[in-house]
Write a protein that holds these residues in place. Structure first.
Motif, mmCIF file in Angstrom:
data_model
loop_
_atom_site.group_PDB
_atom_site.id
_atom_site.type_symbol
_atom_site.label_atom_id
_atom_site.label_comp_id
_atom_site.label_asym_id
_atom_site.label_seq_id
_atom_site.Cartn_x
_atom_site.Cartn_y
_atom_site.Cartn_z
ATOM 1 N N VAL A 96 0.873 -1.164 0.000
ATOM 2 C CA VAL A 96 0.000 0.000 0.000
ATOM 3 C C VAL A 96 0.909 1.212 0.000
ATOM 4 C CG1 VAL A 96 -1.771 1.258 1.247
ATOM 5 C CG2 VAL A 96 -1.775 -1.228 1.291
ATOM 6 N N ASP A 97 0.690 2.103 -0.942
ATOM 7 C CA ASP A 97 1.518 3.299 -0.982
ATOM 8 C C ASP A 97 0.628 4.537 -1.072
ATOM 9 O OD1 ASP A 97 0.623 3.340 -3.546
ATOM 10 O OD2 ASP A 97 2.563 3.046 -4.481
ATOM 11 N N SER A 98 1.251 5.666 -1.160
ATOM 12 C CA SER A 98 0.487 6.920 -1.171
ATOM 13 C C SER A 98 0.427 7.526 -2.563
ATOM 14 C CB SER A 98 1.117 7.905 -0.188
ATOM 15 O OG SER A 98 2.436 8.183 -0.598
ATOM 16 N N THR A 99 0.423 6.701 -3.575
ATOM 17 C CA THR A 99 0.326 7.208 -4.939
ATOM 18 C C THR A 99 -1.018 7.893 -5.125
ATOM 19 O OG1 THR A 99 1.676 5.386 -5.705
ATOM 20 C CG2 THR A 99 0.404 6.550 -7.361
ATOM 21 N N THR A 100 -0.998 9.024 -5.786
ATOM 22 C CA THR A 100 -2.246 9.725 -6.041
ATOM 23 C C THR A 100 -2.586 9.662 -7.515
ATOM 24 O OG1 THR A 100 -0.987 11.756 -6.187
ATOM 25 C CG2 THR A 100 -2.181 11.377 -4.145
ATOM 26 N N CYS A 101 -3.844 9.686 -7.754
ATOM 27 C CA CYS A 101 -4.343 9.703 -9.120
ATOM 28 C C CYS A 101 -5.290 10.885 -9.202
ATOM 29 C CB CYS A 101 -5.067 8.399 -9.438
ATOM 30 S SG CYS A 101 -5.764 8.396 -11.081
ATOM 31 N N ARG A 102 -4.907 11.891 -9.954
ATOM 32 C CA ARG A 102 -5.709 13.102 -10.017
ATOM 33 C C ARG A 102 -6.756 12.987 -11.106
ATOM 34 N NH1 ARG A 102 -2.831 18.402 -8.535
ATOM 35 N NH2 ARG A 102 -5.035 18.846 -8.584
ATOM 36 N N ALA A 103 -7.926 13.500 -10.799
ATOM 37 C CA ALA A 103 -9.004 13.508 -11.791
ATOM 38 C C ALA A 103 -8.842 14.724 -12.687
ATOM 39 C CB ALA A 103 -10.348 13.555 -11.089
ATOM 40 N N HIS A 104 -9.368 14.631 -13.874
ATOM 41 C CA HIS A 104 -9.350 15.754 -14.809
ATOM 42 C C HIS A 104 -10.202 16.885 -14.249
ATOM 43 C CE1 HIS A 104 -10.158 18.030 -18.533
ATOM 44 N NE2 HIS A 104 -8.988 17.553 -18.910
ATOM 45 N N GLN A 105 -9.893 18.113 -14.623
ATOM 46 C CA GLN A 105 -10.621 19.268 -14.093
ATOM 47 C C GLN A 105 -12.106 19.202 -14.416
ATOM 48 O OE1 GLN A 105 -8.695 22.546 -15.927
ATOM 49 N NE2 GLN A 105 -9.519 22.141 -17.958
ATOM 50 N N HIS A 106 -12.456 18.571 -15.519
ATOM 51 C CA HIS A 106 -13.870 18.486 -15.876
ATOM 52 C C HIS A 106 -14.608 17.415 -15.080
ATOM 53 C CE1 HIS A 106 -12.553 20.291 -19.943
ATOM 54 N NE2 HIS A 106 -12.849 21.239 -19.085
ATOM 55 N N ALA A 107 -13.898 16.650 -14.282
ATOM 56 C CA ALA A 107 -14.538 15.619 -13.472
ATOM 57 C C ALA A 107 -15.154 16.213 -12.208
ATOM 58 C CB ALA A 107 -13.531 14.547 -13.097
ATOM 59 N N ALA A 108 -14.815 17.428 -11.865
ATOM 60 C CA ALA A 108 -15.333 18.046 -10.648
ATOM 61 C C ALA A 108 -16.754 18.551 -10.855
ATOM 62 C CB ALA A 108 -14.440 19.210 -10.242
ATOM 63 N N GLY A 109 -17.507 18.592 -9.785
ATOM 64 C CA GLY A 109 -18.835 19.182 -9.819
ATOM 65 C C GLY A 109 -19.880 18.337 -10.520
ATOM 66 N N ALA A 110 -19.888 17.045 -10.254
ATOM 67 C CA ALA A 110 -20.873 16.173 -10.888
ATOM 68 C C ALA A 110 -22.270 16.484 -10.379
ATOM 69 C CB ALA A 110 -20.532 14.718 -10.605
#
Length: 161
Positions: free
Chosen positions: A100-114
């Motif tokens: 288990v690590d702390s890798t992050t996966c960022r969402a695209h800017q258009h993924a916000a505000g569903a």
């Protein structure tokens, strides 16, 4: 029975079989679980549409319906948990390889505000039970032909060209 390259081996089938649902229920007997599971695995491995499954797996709709039914009622989750528990009890899982690590996966800017509510149905002024005023209601804020959002000057075209 013809066995394809990616089909379940006899050893894999022996491990899986005790965890499958019994097929003596109302509505007739189910087709062979092994053939159906091989069809589901074939479809997942190749990515073909359900309708393009080879005939050796039986009717495509039978394979699809079994997969859909087992997904909906949690059968796949129970099978996975049971097979994992069996493998762990036999010592076939090396838990030292789990990381288990702390890798992050960022969402695209258009993924916000569903959307939080279902989308509006086209062609309907308001959803049932809604308090939104409709065209002919006469309520304050209701759209009417007299109150146009686009007010045109006298003698000018209604739309800018």
């Amino acid at each position: 029975m013809f066995m394809g390259r990616g089909d379940l081996t006899s050893e894999e089938w022996a491990r899986l079989k005790p965890h499958l649902p019994k097929s003596g229920r109302r509505g007739g007997r189910w087709a062979s679980h092994r053939r159906i599971i091989n069809g589901i695995l074939y479809r997942n491995r190749t990515g073909v549409p359900w309708r393009d499954l080879p005939a050796r797996f039986g009717k495509w709709k039978t394979v699809y319906e079994r997969h859909r039914h087992w997904s909906a009622d949690g059968t796949w989750d129970r099978i996975f948990a049971a097979v994992l528990a069996d493998a762990d009890a036999e010592g076939r899982i090396d838990w030292s390889m789990v990381s288990v690590d702390s890798t992050t996966c960022r969402a695209h800017q258009h993924a916000a505000g569903a959307r939080k509510k279902p989308p509006r149905v086209p062609g309907k002024d308001a959803r049932p039970g809604s308090t939104v005023p409709t065209k002919g209601s006469g309520a304050p804020g209701a759209a009417s032909p007299a109150k146009s959002i686009w007010r045109a000057k006298a003698g000018s075209a209604p739309w800018p060209c």
